[in-house]
Design an enzyme around this catalytic site. Sequence first.
Site, mmCIF file in Angstrom:
data_model
loop_
_atom_site.group_PDB
_atom_site.id
_atom_site.type_symbol
_atom_site.label_atom_id
_atom_site.label_comp_id
_atom_site.label_asym_id
_atom_site.label_seq_id
_atom_site.Cartn_x
_atom_site.Cartn_y
_atom_site.Cartn_z
ATOM 1 N N HIS A 69 -47.793 103.683 -24.781
ATOM 2 C CA HIS A 69 -46.523 104.025 -24.298
ATOM 3 C C HIS A 69 -47.209 103.448 -23.059
ATOM 4 C CE1 HIS A 69 -42.587 105.503 -22.635
ATOM 5 N NE2 HIS A 69 -42.316 105.692 -23.739
ATOM 6 N N ASP A 114 -40.600 106.249 -31.937
ATOM 7 C CA ASP A 114 -40.580 106.146 -32.870
ATOM 8 C C ASP A 114 -41.472 105.366 -33.882
ATOM 9 O OD1 ASP A 114 -40.272 103.950 -30.123
ATOM 10 O OD2 ASP A 114 -38.653 104.473 -31.490
HETATM 11 C C1 SDX Z 1 -40.135 102.945 -26.701
HETATM 12 O O1 SDX Z 1 -40.587 103.024 -21.442
HETATM 13 C C2 SDX Z 1 -39.995 104.077 -22.538
HETATM 14 O O2 SDX Z 1 -39.724 104.974 -22.258
HETATM 15 C C3 SDX Z 1 -39.362 103.501 -23.956
HETATM 16 C C4 SDX Z 1 -39.795 104.034 -24.519
HETATM 17 C C5 SDX Z 1 -37.855 104.632 -24.454
HETATM 18 O O3 SDX Z 1 -37.737 105.691 -24.530
HETATM 19 O O4 SDX Z 1 -37.044 103.944 -23.463
HETATM 20 O O5 SDX Z 1 -40.639 105.399 -24.661
HETATM 21 C C6 SDX Z 1 -38.690 103.401 -26.743
HETATM 22 O O6 SDX Z 1 -39.764 101.876 -26.314
HETATM 23 C C7 SDX Z 1 -41.353 103.273 -27.460
HETATM 24 C C8 SDX Z 1 -42.538 102.312 -27.534
HETATM 25 C C9 SDX Z 1 -42.057 101.636 -29.036
HETATM 26 N N1 SDX Z 1 -43.079 100.818 -28.782
HETATM 27 C C10 SDX Z 1 -44.318 100.625 -29.920
HETATM 28 O O7 SDX Z 1 -44.558 101.261 -30.440
HETATM 29 C C11 SDX Z 1 -45.005 99.139 -29.816
HETATM 30 C C12 SDX Z 1 -46.132 99.773 -29.949
HETATM 31 N N2 SDX Z 1 -47.094 99.440 -29.022
HETATM 32 C C13 SDX Z 1 -47.146 98.833 -28.080
HETATM 33 O O8 SDX Z 1 -47.087 97.584 -27.743
HETATM 34 C C14 SDX Z 1 -47.818 99.370 -26.194
HETATM 35 O O9 SDX Z 1 -48.241 100.305 -26.616
HETATM 36 C C15 SDX Z 1 -46.450 99.819 -25.518
HETATM 37 C C16 SDX Z 1 -45.249 98.430 -25.472
HETATM 38 C C17 SDX Z 1 -45.683 100.709 -25.661
HETATM 39 C C18 SDX Z 1 -47.460 99.684 -23.775
HETATM 40 O O10 SDX Z 1 -47.861 98.825 -23.889
HETATM 41 P P1 SDX Z 1 -48.343 98.273 -22.397
HETATM 42 O O11 SDX Z 1 -47.831 100.208 -21.404
HETATM 43 O O12 SDX Z 1 -48.546 97.324 -21.012
HETATM 44 O O13 SDX Z 1 -49.205 98.389 -22.263
HETATM 45 P P2 SDX Z 1 -50.510 97.459 -23.216
HETATM 46 O O14 SDX Z 1 -50.244 96.245 -24.105
HETATM 47 O O15 SDX Z 1 -51.700 97.027 -21.427
HETATM 48 O O16 SDX Z 1 -51.961 98.393 -23.499
HETATM 49 C C19 SDX Z 1 -52.955 98.558 -23.252
HETATM 50 C C20 SDX Z 1 -54.542 98.447 -24.040
HETATM 51 C C21 SDX Z 1 -54.013 97.061 -24.221
HETATM 52 O O17 SDX Z 1 -55.724 96.660 -24.868
HETATM 53 P P3 SDX Z 1 -56.918 96.379 -23.634
HETATM 54 O O18 SDX Z 1 -56.132 94.730 -23.273
HETATM 55 O O19 SDX Z 1 -56.932 97.383 -22.993
HETATM 56 O O20 SDX Z 1 -58.061 96.201 -24.699
HETATM 57 O O21 SDX Z 1 -53.806 99.308 -25.541
HETATM 58 C C22 SDX Z 1 -54.055 98.088 -26.157
HETATM 59 C C23 SDX Z 1 -53.288 96.773 -25.712
HETATM 60 O O22 SDX Z 1 -53.380 96.152 -26.385
HETATM 61 N N3 SDX Z 1 -52.673 98.788 -27.299
HETATM 62 C C24 SDX Z 1 -52.287 99.099 -28.261
HETATM 63 C C25 SDX Z 1 -50.945 99.523 -28.865
HETATM 64 N N4 SDX Z 1 -50.371 99.795 -27.283
HETATM 65 C C26 SDX Z 1 -51.037 98.635 -26.600
HETATM 66 N N5 SDX Z 1 -53.073 98.675 -29.368
HETATM 67 C C27 SDX Z 1 -52.690 98.991 -30.663
HETATM 68 N N6 SDX Z 1 -51.714 99.256 -31.032
HETATM 69 C C28 SDX Z 1 -50.966 99.761 -30.102
HETATM 70 N N7 SDX Z 1 -49.669 99.553 -30.567
#
Ligand code: SDX
Length: 431
Positions: free
Chosen positions: A308, A365
């Site tokens: 998140h 989720d």
């Molecule tokens: C919702 O914003 C809100 O409030 C949203 C929400 C709401 O109520 O409106 O809470 C609802 O959208 C919840 C999120 C649902 N999405 C998912 O579950 C999809 C999986 N999660 C990721 O795509 C991600 O964690 C996000 C999109 C939720 C957040 O992305 P960020 O903040 O842009 O973080 P990032 O992509 O920069 O990740 C940081 C690191 C990266 O690795 P490095 O480059 O540092 O090596 O963490 C890794 C990412 O690759 N990473 C993950 C991961 N989430 C982040 N690696 C594997 N699996 C994951 N789920």
Amino acid sequence: MSNEAKLELDGKTFTLPTITGSEQERAVDVSSLRANTGYITLDDGYGNTGSCVSKVTFIDGDKGILRYRGIPIEELAEKSNFIETAYLLIYGSLPTRPQLKTFSDLLAEHQFLHEDMKYHFQGFPTGSHPMAILSSMINAASCFDEGLMHWQFGKMKQFDIYVAKLISQVRTIAAYSYRKSQGLPLIYPKQSYKYTPNFLHMLFSMPYEEFDIKPEVAKALDLIFLLHADHEQNCSTSTVRMVASSQANLFASCAAGVCALWGPLHGGANQAVLEMLADIHSSGDDGSKFITAAKDKNSGKKLMGFGHRVYKNHDPRATIIKKSCDEVLSRLNISDPLLDIAKKLEEAALKDSYFVERKLYPNVDFYSGIIMRAIGIPVEMFTVIFAIGRMPGWIANYKEIMEEPKSRIYRPRQIYTGKTINSYVPLDQRK
Ligand code: SDX
């Protein structure tokens, strides 16, 4: 705490004011930056940028705190319900008994769509994704309403009616979207039913047989709506504010929110979680292979439902939903192998340094889809359920923009990195 920031640029020192919120969050106000320095800020994904001040919802991602108008989500989940919480978010305080009656009566009065909307539903091919139908039909519904077609931003005496119309009709449109996607006859709302049971009725009843609405199923779905009701300036709420800032009408702004929510990184994650769990289950993997893949950037896989932008501790909604998940499945006497896989994934990830170092925890989720599957909601409807739940939050944010006298159109800047001055080349001279 300093009330100004000093910025050294090109040998000059600039002073920028700071602002402190009611929960001691602090910001440097850069509204005058470009005029005074010629510089703008750049912030990929807006991770460090506040787009507005707001009184609706407060999140502390490090402490796992979520409050609607100051009331902790845990208290609302235990003591309130979706419609009362919707009123709280939109109007700023819990409704008195007369206020709640007026609101409920308005919802009941406006739950039917214009009969001619049926012809629009007929235009969608069977199998259309309900989110595509939902976003387009919210705008279609506004075509049947003179007040929406000639929206006087900020001067809407009947704004409360449009609030009730949208909250009530999004549920009717959602139910019809599902029925249409399954090639089933549309079921009309029943005046005597409350909001969430009525939705279940419109989803699952048949013309000759009413759906048996179990109280625990209606309560679990109502809780899911409540937990999704608002969440600060997330992707879809920021989209609603962006459209609202142009003074577009309430329905158009929230239809844009539906489109933003559909993405698998946002509201579409609940559907993606179920598809991920089902793939793991059908491949015979116990989850360990998938976890390895999710850590490998080249795999194209993520542990959906984890991570998140704001919560770097647990998402309080995930904790509540996980508890409700266990309760609903045991009360309905359902054992779901996907829940077992989800629990194994969570256990493994919470011990794995990749996830721990990146502070990746289950979000709202991760478990919501398992409850929805247990109560019979089809997977392609999961994000529609999220949209119904988030509608009061979008409306509350729209209302803040509408009521802010100094509200300006949202128009971010950019840093251009394309070609410098270029000239036209006639077609026959191009290589
Ligand atoms: C919702 O914003 C809100 O409030 C949203 C929400 C709401 O109520 O409106 O809470 C609802 O959208 C919840 C999120 C649902 N999405 C998912 O579950 C999809 C999986 N999660 C990721 O795509 C991600 O964690 C996000 C999109 C939720 C957040 O992305 P960020 O903040 O842009 O973080 P990032 O992509 O920069 O990740 C940081 C690191 C990266 O690795 P490095 O480059 O540092 O090596 O963490 C890794 C990412 O690759 N990473 C993950 C991961 N989430 C982040 N690696 C594997 N699996 C994951 N789920």
